[in-house]
Design a protein around this motif. Structure first.
Motif, PDB file in Angstrom:
ATOM      1  N   ALA A 153       0.809  -1.225   0.000  1.00  0.00           N
ATOM      2  CA  ALA A 153       0.000   0.000   0.000  1.00  0.00           C
ATOM      3  C   ALA A 153       0.844   1.278   0.000  1.00  0.00           C
ATOM      4  O   ALA A 153       0.467   2.285  -0.602  1.00  0.00           O
ATOM      5  CB  ALA A 153      -0.938  -0.014   1.210  1.00  0.00           C
ATOM      6  N   CYS A 154       2.016   1.239   0.650  1.00  0.00           N
ATOM      7  CA  CYS A 154       2.809   2.474   0.749  1.00  0.00           C
ATOM      8  C   CYS A 154       3.336   2.923  -0.610  1.00  0.00           C
ATOM      9  O   CYS A 154       3.383   4.117  -0.899  1.00  0.00           O
ATOM     10  CB  CYS A 154       3.969   2.300   1.735  1.00  0.00           C
ATOM     11  SG  CYS A 154       5.065   0.943   1.326  1.00  0.00           S
TER      12      CYS A 154
ATOM     13  N   CYS B   1      -1.361  -3.404   3.118  1.00  0.00           N
ATOM     14  CA  CYS B   1      -0.241  -3.157   4.024  1.00  0.00           C
ATOM     15  C   CYS B   1      -0.306  -4.238   5.104  1.00  0.00           C
ATOM     16  O   CYS B   1      -1.158  -4.183   6.004  1.00  0.00           O
ATOM     17  CB  CYS B   1      -0.330  -1.772   4.671  1.00  0.00           C
ATOM     18  SG  CYS B   1       0.951  -1.558   5.941  1.00  0.00           S
TER      19      CYS B   1
ATOM     20  N   SER C 232      11.483  -3.514   2.694  1.00  0.00           N
ATOM     21  CA  SER C 232      10.897  -3.512   4.035  1.00  0.00           C
ATOM     22  C   SER C 232      10.980  -4.903   4.682  1.00  0.00           C
ATOM     23  O   SER C 232      11.053  -5.915   3.996  1.00  0.00           O
ATOM     24  CB  SER C 232       9.437  -3.060   3.959  1.00  0.00           C
ATOM     25  OG  SER C 232       8.581  -4.155   4.067  1.00  0.00           O
TER      26      SER C 232
ATOM     27  N   CYS D  72       7.662  -6.613   3.375  1.00  0.00           N
ATOM     28  CA  CYS D  72       7.292  -6.706   1.956  1.00  0.00           C
ATOM     29  C   CYS D  72       8.452  -6.999   1.010  1.00  0.00           C
ATOM     30  O   CYS D  72       8.200  -7.323  -0.155  1.00  0.00           O
ATOM     31  CB  CYS D  72       6.620  -5.406   1.516  1.00  0.00           C
ATOM     32  SG  CYS D  72       4.949  -5.232   2.178  1.00  0.00           S
TER      33      CYS D  72
HETATM   34  S1  SF4 Z   1       4.335  -3.342   5.562  1.00  0.00           S
HETATM   35 FE1  SF4 Z   1       5.703  -1.619   5.196  1.00  0.00          FE
HETATM   36  S2  SF4 Z   1       6.404  -1.895   3.094  1.00  0.00           S
HETATM   37 FE2  SF4 Z   1       4.620  -3.192   3.368  1.00  0.00          FE
HETATM   38  S3  SF4 Z   1       2.904  -1.936   2.701  1.00  0.00           S
HETATM   39 FE3  SF4 Z   1       3.072  -1.638   4.883  1.00  0.00          FE
HETATM   40  S4  SF4 Z   1       4.356   0.156   5.073  1.00  0.00           S
HETATM   41 FE4  SF4 Z   1       4.630  -0.577   3.002  1.00  0.00          FE
END
Ligand code: SF4
Length: 316
Positions: A11-12, A44, A107, A110
């Motif tokens: 989502a980010c 997310c 991340s 992700c």
């Molecule tokens: S877990 Fe971290 S990298 Fe994955 S969507 Fe959420 S904010 Fe983004």
């Protein structure tokens, strides 16, 4: 089944302010270009499993071979929280009809392959898939998955989008029922494309279809789908594409005069050597296929793998 091509996305990078510090990591290619042609399904994992915003940063820690998700400062172990959530949602992702997934690159949850995995022994962190990404890929081994930073590479980007479009066509095919005739037609249209990724896989798929009378339709579709997406996971490089272009050119042996044949040959070599984009020899081949009414070539997805507006074939 959805008409649109649906792609899961962290989502980010789709522009949502879901990071630990209430910011996004918007990826301009995704939001400004790809979003015009596909429907994103943003997810997310950290928010969805119950961590809030703002929240403590997490990291992956290798505890004697068991990778755990640990709060950066508190040391809280969030592994179970994340695992319980993934156990619940991953089987249900089938219903979302996703044809691909784009993950944030680094991340702890992700990352496709560049996430840091810390050690408890003082060794420097190693790199690996994020916690959620690993489970996603284990659950859906054939789903095309890419990291957003790798999509900056035009060859990787084109390969990913090709696979996304093939998966969409595969879903449409299987939604019509498991008919062997339709599968043979699907295979025929993808022959050149599959060869451009994996010659061995292409031969094995042909052999499988040649033996299809000894299997039932379920087995054939299942095996074909697995082998197809494994084959496509291998990159189609300029050298491999040039081989297929040359092969396609052979269909016009009798129709092209020496000058036209030389021009096409020169273009294929120039493409292979990185001087011109793939779209140039492909456009010429499409032109000859139409002009000389070659039905086999006209139906090859290799010549038209995805919408030209995406301009994925225009790079050198
Ligand atoms: S877990 Fe971290 S990298 Fe994955 S969507 Fe959420 S904010 Fe983004």
């Amino acid at each position: 089944m959805s008409e649109n091509i649906r792609i899961g996305v962290s989502a980010c990078i789709a522009g949502e302010k879901v990071r630990w510090n209430n910011t996004d990591a918007r990826d301009a290619y995704l939001t400004d270009t790809l979003a015009k042609y596909v429907e994103f399904v943003p997810l997310c994992p950290e928010i969805a499993c119950g961590m809030g915003i703002p929240r403590e940063k997490v990291r992956q820690v290798d505890c004697n071979g068991d990778v755990r998700l640990i709060g950066y400062e508190s040391g809280d172990d969030l592994t179970e929280k994340m695992t319980n959530w993934t156990d619940r949602i991953l089987p249900g992702l089938d219903k979302e009809d996703l044809c691909g997934f784009v993950l944030e690159s680094r991340s702890p949850c992700c990352a496709l392959m560049q996430g840091k995995i810390f050690s408890t022994t003082g060794n420097p962190p190693r790199r690996g898939a994020g916690f959620f990404a690993k489970l996603l890929m284990t659950h859906y081994p054939l789903l095309p998955v890419e990291a957003s930073d790798r999509l900056q590479n035009p060859i990787l980007r084109e390969n990913f989008i090709r696979r996304v479009f093939v998966l969409k066509r595969w879903r449409e095919l299987t939604a019509k029922g498991l008919k062997i005739g339709n599968l043979v037609d699907f295979h025929t249209r993808h022959k050149m494309m599959i060869r451009s990724h994996n010659l061995r896989g292409y031969r094995e798929l042909g052999k499988l279809l040649g033996e299809c009378s000894i299997f039932n339709a379920d087995e054939i579709f299942d095996t074909y789908g697995t082998m197809l997406f494994r084959s496509l996971a291998l990159k189609a490089t300029p050298t491999k594409n040039a081989e297929i272009l040359t092969h396609a050119m052979g269909y016009f042996k009798k129709q092209l005069d020496d000058g036209d044949a030389q021009e096409l040959r020169t273009m294929i070599i120039a493409y292979k050597n990185g001087k011109i984009p793939l779209v140039i020899p492909l456009t010429l081949l499409n032109h000859y296929a139409r002009k000389h009414q070659n039905p086999y070539l006209m139906q090859q997805y290799f010549l038209n793998p995805h919408p030209s507006e995406l301009k994925l074939l225009n790079h050198v």
